[in-house]
Design a protein around this motif. Sequence first.
Motif, short mmCIF file in Angstrom:
data_model
loop_
_atom_site.label_atom_id
_atom_site.label_comp_id
_atom_site.label_asym_id
_atom_site.label_seq_id
_atom_site.Cartn_x
_atom_site.Cartn_y
_atom_site.Cartn_z
N SER A 93 3.65 -3.24 5.56
CA SER A 93 2.95 -3.50 4.30
C SER A 93 3.32 -2.47 3.24
CB SER A 93 1.44 -3.52 4.52
OG SER A 93 0.95 -2.25 4.93
N ARG A 94 3.56 -1.23 3.66
CA ARG A 94 3.99 -0.21 2.70
C ARG A 94 5.39 -0.51 2.15
NH1 ARG A 94 1.66 4.81 2.07
NH2 ARG A 94 -0.40 5.03 3.03
N LYS A 95 6.25 -1.01 3.03
CA LYS A 95 7.59 -1.40 2.59
C LYS A 95 7.51 -2.53 1.58
CE LYS A 95 11.99 -3.19 4.38
NZ LYS A 95 12.72 -3.63 5.60
N LEU A 96 6.64 -3.49 1.85
CA LEU A 96 6.49 -4.63 0.95
C LEU A 96 5.93 -4.23 -0.40
CD1 LEU A 96 6.34 -7.70 0.34
CD2 LEU A 96 4.08 -7.68 1.45
N THR A 97 4.94 -3.35 -0.41
CA THR A 97 4.20 -3.05 -1.64
C THR A 97 4.73 -1.84 -2.41
OG1 THR A 97 2.62 -1.71 -0.37
CG2 THR A 97 2.08 -4.04 -0.71
N LYS A 98 5.70 -1.15 -1.87
CA LYS A 98 6.20 0.06 -2.52
C LYS A 98 6.67 -0.21 -3.95
CE LYS A 98 9.60 3.80 -2.01
NZ LYS A 98 10.73 4.32 -1.18
N SER A 99 6.05 0.49 -4.87
CA SER A 99 6.46 0.48 -6.29
C SER A 99 6.35 -0.88 -6.96
CB SER A 99 7.91 0.98 -6.43
OG SER A 99 8.06 2.26 -5.88
N ILE A 100 5.54 -1.80 -6.43
CA ILE A 100 5.43 -3.11 -7.10
C ILE A 100 4.29 -3.14 -8.12
CG2 ILE A 100 6.43 -4.32 -5.13
CD1 ILE A 100 3.66 -5.32 -4.44
N SER A 101 3.51 -2.06 -8.16
CA SER A 101 2.44 -1.97 -9.14
C SER A 101 2.13 -0.50 -9.39
CB SER A 101 1.18 -2.68 -8.63
OG SER A 101 0.08 -2.46 -9.51
N LYS A 102 1.59 -0.21 -10.56
CA LYS A 102 1.19 1.15 -10.88
C LYS A 102 -0.12 1.52 -10.18
CE LYS A 102 3.32 1.16 -15.49
NZ LYS A 102 3.07 1.28 -16.94
N ASN A 103 -0.82 0.49 -9.72
CA ASN A 103 -2.12 0.72 -9.10
C ASN A 103 -2.14 0.08 -7.71
OD1 ASN A 103 -3.69 1.83 -11.55
ND2 ASN A 103 -2.84 -0.09 -12.33
N ILE A 104 -1.85 0.90 -6.70
CA ILE A 104 -1.85 0.43 -5.32
C ILE A 104 -2.95 1.17 -4.55
CG2 ILE A 104 -0.55 0.19 -3.17
CD1 ILE A 104 2.00 0.12 -4.80
N PHE A 105 -3.86 0.39 -3.99
CA PHE A 105 -4.96 0.96 -3.21
C PHE A 105 -4.78 0.54 -1.75
CE2 PHE A 105 -6.53 0.35 -7.53
CZ PHE A 105 -7.02 1.62 -7.82
N ARG A 106 -4.92 1.48 -0.84
CA ARG A 106 -4.68 1.19 0.57
C ARG A 106 -5.94 1.45 1.40
NH1 ARG A 106 0.76 0.32 0.60
NH2 ARG A 106 2.00 1.55 -0.88
N PHE A 107 -6.09 0.59 2.39
CA PHE A 107 -7.20 0.70 3.34
C PHE A 107 -7.09 2.02 4.08
CE2 PHE A 107 -8.43 -0.79 7.84
CZ PHE A 107 -9.74 -0.37 7.70
N LYS A 108 -8.15 2.80 4.02
CA LYS A 108 -8.18 4.10 4.68
C LYS A 108 -8.72 3.94 6.10
CE LYS A 108 -8.75 6.61 0.33
NZ LYS A 108 -8.55 5.38 -0.50
#
Length: 330
Positions: A93-108
């Motif tokens: 999921s990090r590979k998919l979402t890397k740099s695709i938005s200025k605002n990325i929030f991840r489940f802790k």
Amino acid sequence: MDLSKAKNILIVRLSSLGDILLTTPLVRSLKNQYPNLNIDFVVRDIFADAILYNPHINNIYKITKDQNFIELRNNIIKINYDIVIDLQNNLRSRKLTKSISKNIFRFKKPNVNKFLLVQFKVNRFKETISIPERYAKSLPNFNLDNKSLELFLPKDIKPNIEKTLNVIGLCPGSVHKTKMWLEEYFIELGNMFVQNNYKVVLFGGKSDREICQRISKQISKSIDLSNDNKLFELSANMRMCKTVICNDSGLMHTAVGSGVPVVAIFGSTVKEFGFTPYKTKSLVIENNELTCRPCSHIGLDECPKKHFECMKKLTPQMVFEQTQNFIESL
């Protein structure tokens, strides 16, 4: 990023069935608080039915297990999502979402606390926080509504059984053996309900077909409704039940999303991990006398201590009596 100013949000939760159903309170709460928000979702194709008819989701990206992310990333980047919420938070999921938005929030994920509890029995969970609530904490200053999980069905799905006052559903399967109550216990329990004028039905997916068939053959007049992962059919039939008795599994969350009272039998896992039935009428049955619980946060193929007392000491008579009391309280 101010949520009130966002137009497009992408949620990523690739697997598994229960985890995806546990995202539905977040999806609903976002849409209800910000009605003009466009919510898209990335999910593994084999779990897409869990959200396929969810009216709060605008678009679903279905991906295969080994799919190359390049084309999908290119399509996602074109949307210019204001916010991305990564509820999977793993390497894929990090590979998919890397740099695709200025605002990325991840489940802790509370990985350290889970490790300490499993390996050393040091409980640093000050309170039991449900997974939907943990998902919501991925976003700053965002609160969920007070409703349960949701599983929406197509209009043409009809149940195979009629709804009466005395149908009990049994879900004996789970991916991991230490999360499965004993097969012979399900048989004994089912026959107890039959002797008390209940109708018993068996539920399960493709991997549960054999155990459901074996158990059904040993319970008088029971009906085996397990199938090849036809989620909508399972859910439609579950809705005909007075209650569903299950392990800590994806079908437990399916029953919750179907609006059915749930009796959940917990073995190697514990409530602190956050996977108990969410905001619904439910009963969790577990053995709190053992010092070896939990032995895993997801389940194992066999009991590390070889005694499996977390399940063996939860006798059919005990589960029957507690379920009867639970049903009377509904």
